[in-house]
Design a protein around this motif. Structure first.
Motif, PDB file in Angstrom:
ATOM      1  N   VAL A  34       2.534   0.408  13.657  1.00  0.00           N
ATOM      2  CA  VAL A  34       2.689   1.002  12.327  1.00  0.00           C
ATOM      3  C   VAL A  34       4.060   0.616  11.779  1.00  0.00           C
ATOM      4  N   ALA A  35       4.070  -0.020  10.622  1.00  0.00           N
ATOM      5  CA  ALA A  35       5.328  -0.351   9.954  1.00  0.00           C
ATOM      6  C   ALA A  35       5.721   0.796   9.037  1.00  0.00           C
ATOM      7  N   THR A  36       7.000   1.141   9.043  1.00  0.00           N
ATOM      8  CA  THR A  36       7.518   2.189   8.166  1.00  0.00           C
ATOM      9  C   THR A  36       8.595   1.597   7.274  1.00  0.00           C
ATOM     10  N   ILE A  37       8.428   1.774   5.975  1.00  0.00           N
ATOM     11  CA  ILE A  37       9.408   1.351   4.973  1.00  0.00           C
ATOM     12  C   ILE A  37       9.991   2.610   4.340  1.00  0.00           C
ATOM     13  N   ILE A  38      11.314   2.758   4.411  1.00  0.00           N
ATOM     14  CA  ILE A  38      11.983   3.916   3.819  1.00  0.00           C
ATOM     15  C   ILE A  38      12.974   3.430   2.769  1.00  0.00           C
ATOM     16  N   LEU A  39      12.719   3.746   1.506  1.00  0.00           N
ATOM     17  CA  LEU A  39      13.701   3.451   0.461  1.00  0.00           C
ATOM     18  C   LEU A  39      14.914   4.323   0.740  1.00  0.00           C
ATOM     19  N   ASN A  40      16.077   3.704   0.859  1.00  0.00           N
ATOM     20  CA  ASN A  40      17.192   4.400   1.505  1.00  0.00           C
ATOM     21  C   ASN A  40      18.452   4.453   0.642  1.00  0.00           C
ATOM     22  N   ARG A  41      18.306   5.063  -0.542  1.00  0.00           N
ATOM     23  CA  ARG A  41      19.475   5.364  -1.376  1.00  0.00           C
ATOM     24  C   ARG A  41      19.346   6.824  -1.828  1.00  0.00           C
ATOM     25  N   PRO A  42      19.367   7.756  -0.877  1.00  0.00           N
ATOM     26  CA  PRO A  42      19.068   9.158  -1.203  1.00  0.00           C
ATOM     27  C   PRO A  42      20.014   9.780  -2.206  1.00  0.00           C
ATOM     28  N   GLU A  43      21.258   9.304  -2.263  1.00  0.00           N
ATOM     29  CA  GLU A  43      22.224   9.877  -3.200  1.00  0.00           C
ATOM     30  C   GLU A  43      21.848   9.598  -4.647  1.00  0.00           C
ATOM     31  N   ARG A  44      20.969   8.602  -4.882  1.00  0.00           N
ATOM     32  CA  ARG A  44      20.509   8.253  -6.229  1.00  0.00           C
ATOM     33  C   ARG A  44      19.008   8.464  -6.386  1.00  0.00           C
ATOM     34  N   LYS A  45      18.411   9.186  -5.456  1.00  0.00           N
ATOM     35  CA  LYS A  45      16.953   9.415  -5.435  1.00  0.00           C
ATOM     36  C   LYS A  45      16.184   8.115  -5.243  1.00  0.00           C
ATOM     37  N   ASN A  46      16.776   7.217  -4.457  1.00  0.00           N
ATOM     38  CA  ASN A  46      16.118   5.994  -3.989  1.00  0.00           C
ATOM     39  C   ASN A  46      15.609   5.077  -5.104  1.00  0.00           C
ATOM     40  N   PRO A  47      16.463   4.712  -6.068  1.00  0.00           N
ATOM     41  CA  PRO A  47      16.008   3.805  -7.123  1.00  0.00           C
ATOM     42  C   PRO A  47      15.855   2.377  -6.612  1.00  0.00           C
ATOM     43  N   VAL A  73       3.420   2.595   6.355  1.00  0.00           N
ATOM     44  CA  VAL A  73       3.835   3.828   5.687  1.00  0.00           C
ATOM     45  C   VAL A  73       5.038   3.502   4.809  1.00  0.00           C
ATOM     46  N   ILE A  74       5.040   3.993   3.577  1.00  0.00           N
ATOM     47  CA  ILE A  74       6.189   3.828   2.693  1.00  0.00           C
ATOM     48  C   ILE A  74       6.634   5.201   2.212  1.00  0.00           C
ATOM     49  N   SER A  75       7.942   5.442   2.249  1.00  0.00           N
ATOM     50  CA  SER A  75       8.469   6.748   1.865  1.00  0.00           C
ATOM     51  C   SER A  75       9.891   6.573   1.344  1.00  0.00           C
ATOM     52  N   GLY A  76      10.542   7.695   1.048  1.00  0.00           N
ATOM     53  CA  GLY A  76      11.909   7.670   0.566  1.00  0.00           C
ATOM     54  C   GLY A  76      12.794   8.562   1.412  1.00  0.00           C
ATOM     55  N   ALA A  77      14.058   8.199   1.532  1.00  0.00           N
ATOM     56  CA  ALA A  77      15.003   8.995   2.306  1.00  0.00           C
ATOM     57  C   ALA A  77      15.393  10.254   1.535  1.00  0.00           C
ATOM     58  N   GLY A  78      15.798  11.279   2.268  1.00  0.00           N
ATOM     59  CA  GLY A  78      16.218  12.520   1.625  1.00  0.00           C
ATOM     60  C   GLY A  78      15.034  13.317   1.138  1.00  0.00           C
ATOM     61  N   GLU A  79      15.171  13.922  -0.015  1.00  0.00           N
ATOM     62  CA  GLU A  79      14.133  14.820  -0.529  1.00  0.00           C
ATOM     63  C   GLU A  79      13.365  14.222  -1.704  1.00  0.00           C
ATOM     64  N   TYR A 219      -1.450   9.684  10.439  1.00  0.00           N
ATOM     65  CA  TYR A 219      -2.649   9.139   9.790  1.00  0.00           C
ATOM     66  C   TYR A 219      -2.684   7.622   9.942  1.00  0.00           C
ATOM     67  N   ALA A 220      -1.538   6.974   9.714  1.00  0.00           N
ATOM     68  CA  ALA A 220      -1.456   5.522   9.846  1.00  0.00           C
ATOM     69  C   ALA A 220      -1.734   5.097  11.284  1.00  0.00           C
ATOM     70  N   LYS A 221      -1.212   5.848  12.237  1.00  0.00           N
ATOM     71  CA  LYS A 221      -1.444   5.529  13.651  1.00  0.00           C
ATOM     72  C   LYS A 221      -2.934   5.624  13.977  1.00  0.00           C
ATOM     73  N   ASN A 222      -3.611   6.635  13.435  1.00  0.00           N
ATOM     74  CA  ASN A 222      -5.048   6.762  13.674  1.00  0.00           C
ATOM     75  C   ASN A 222      -5.800   5.557  13.114  1.00  0.00           C
ATOM     76  N   LEU A 223      -5.393   5.110  11.914  1.00  0.00           N
ATOM     77  CA  LEU A 223      -6.031   3.925  11.341  1.00  0.00           C
ATOM     78  C   LEU A 223      -5.723   2.686  12.179  1.00  0.00           C
ATOM     79  N   ALA A 224      -4.487   2.591  12.657  1.00  0.00           N
ATOM     80  CA  ALA A 224      -4.084   1.426  13.444  1.00  0.00           C
ATOM     81  C   ALA A 224      -4.853   1.335  14.754  1.00  0.00           C
ATOM     82  N   GLU A 225      -5.334   2.454  15.249  1.00  0.00           N
ATOM     83  CA  GLU A 225      -6.117   2.461  16.482  1.00  0.00           C
ATOM     84  C   GLU A 225      -7.595   2.173  16.220  1.00  0.00           C
TER      85      GLU A 225
END
Length: 284
Positions: A34-47, A73-79, A219-225
């Motif tokens: 499973v590959a995970t991509i995290i947009l990682n500029r939380p101080e700017r809400k990950n633009p 999986v793609i997500s953003g850092a922080g909140e 969920y991604a892991k279940n699909l990967a299996e």
């Protein structure tokens, strides 16, 4: 693309091994296929920036050839997930470009969506907090979306004097939530709450903010299996059949399913069923 030292990323036949990929503008890892991509500029809400747009586009293109990645999986850092194009690093410079330069940019952003849709692996977006502009398009271009009650999704292009038809929004969003609801969001640029998004079908499910990323990864892991060749076929047909009539779609699915019936995974599933065991899929 930049890789860590060594040549293990290049496999015969043009295939890639992306566990060693070192991202420059976001966090990236591969674990348990499973590959995970995290947009990682939380101080700017990950633009997003010009550079991160291009790197995401190139990464999703490369993932089409990655033997060690079965789901993404793609997500953003922080909140927050992603606040869209960076006002200072994208919006400001765009006001200084000529028409050829602007068209080059808008085509590049559209190419990111094309790369995500052409990528054979299922893409699961884990969305908390702000999901706006191009960030909302990243979510829209994913195959499955996990949100939270505090998710705020906004296709806010009209708020900055632009049309709602950005990066394929006028094509993809109505198919997901319906023409009327899509029109509301694309004209008004208003935020759609997490509960509203789930009710309308934008979000497949809601999780708590603390669990949304882990739920998406599980969920991604279940699909990967699962039968990943068949998953790739499902994704391709989901996209191709947008432009088909029912008769053409039925014929296309007959051909696709016949191909899948030739896979080893199909035979594994049969023999496991006969033996009253759980099949172990290998994606071939």
């Amino acid at each position: 693309m930049k890789y860590l030292p060594g040549q293990t990323h290049q496999l015969p036949g043009g295939r890639l091994h992306l566990a060693t990929y070192e991202a420059q503008h976001f966090y990236f890892e591969v674990a348990d296929t499973v590959a995970t991509i995290i947009l990682n500029r939380p101080e700017r809400k990950n633009p997003l920036t010009f550079e991160s747009y291009a790197e995401l586009r190139d990464l999703f293109r490369a993932l089409a050839y990655a033997d060690d990645v079965k789901a993404i999986v793609i997500s953003g850092a922080g909140e927050n997930f992603c606040s869209g194009g960076d006002v200072h690093e994208i919006i400001g410079p765009l006001t200084q470009l000529d028409m050829p330069g602007l068209l080059s940019f808008t085509r590049m952003t559209g190419d990111l969506v094309k790369a995500m849709r052409a990528c054979p692996q299922p893409i699961i977006a884990a969305i908390d907090g702000v999901c706006a502009g191009a960030g909302a398009i990243l979510a829209l271009s994913s195959d499955v979306r996990f949100g939270t009650a505090r998710s705020k999704t906004a296709f806010l292009f009209t708020r900055v004097g632009l049309a709602g038809c950005d990066m394929g929004a006028c094509s993809i969003l109505p198919r997901l939530i319906g023409q009327g609801r899509a029109s509301d969001l694309l004209y008004s640029g208003r935020s759609m709450s997490g509960e509203e998004g789930e009710r309308w079908g934008f979000f497949n499910r809601l999780s708590s903010p603390d669990d949304v990323l882990s739920d998406a990864r599980q969920y991604a892991k279940n699909l990967a299996e699962g039968p990943t060749f068949a998953h790739a076929m499902t994704k391709k047909m989901l996209q191709q059949e947008w432009n088909m009539g029912v008769d053409e779609a039925i014929e296309a699915e007959a051909q696709a399913q016949a191909i899948c019936m030739m896979t080893n995974d199909f035979h594994r599933a049969y023999h496991a069923f006969v033996a009253k065991q759980k099949p172990v899929f290998e994606g071939d």
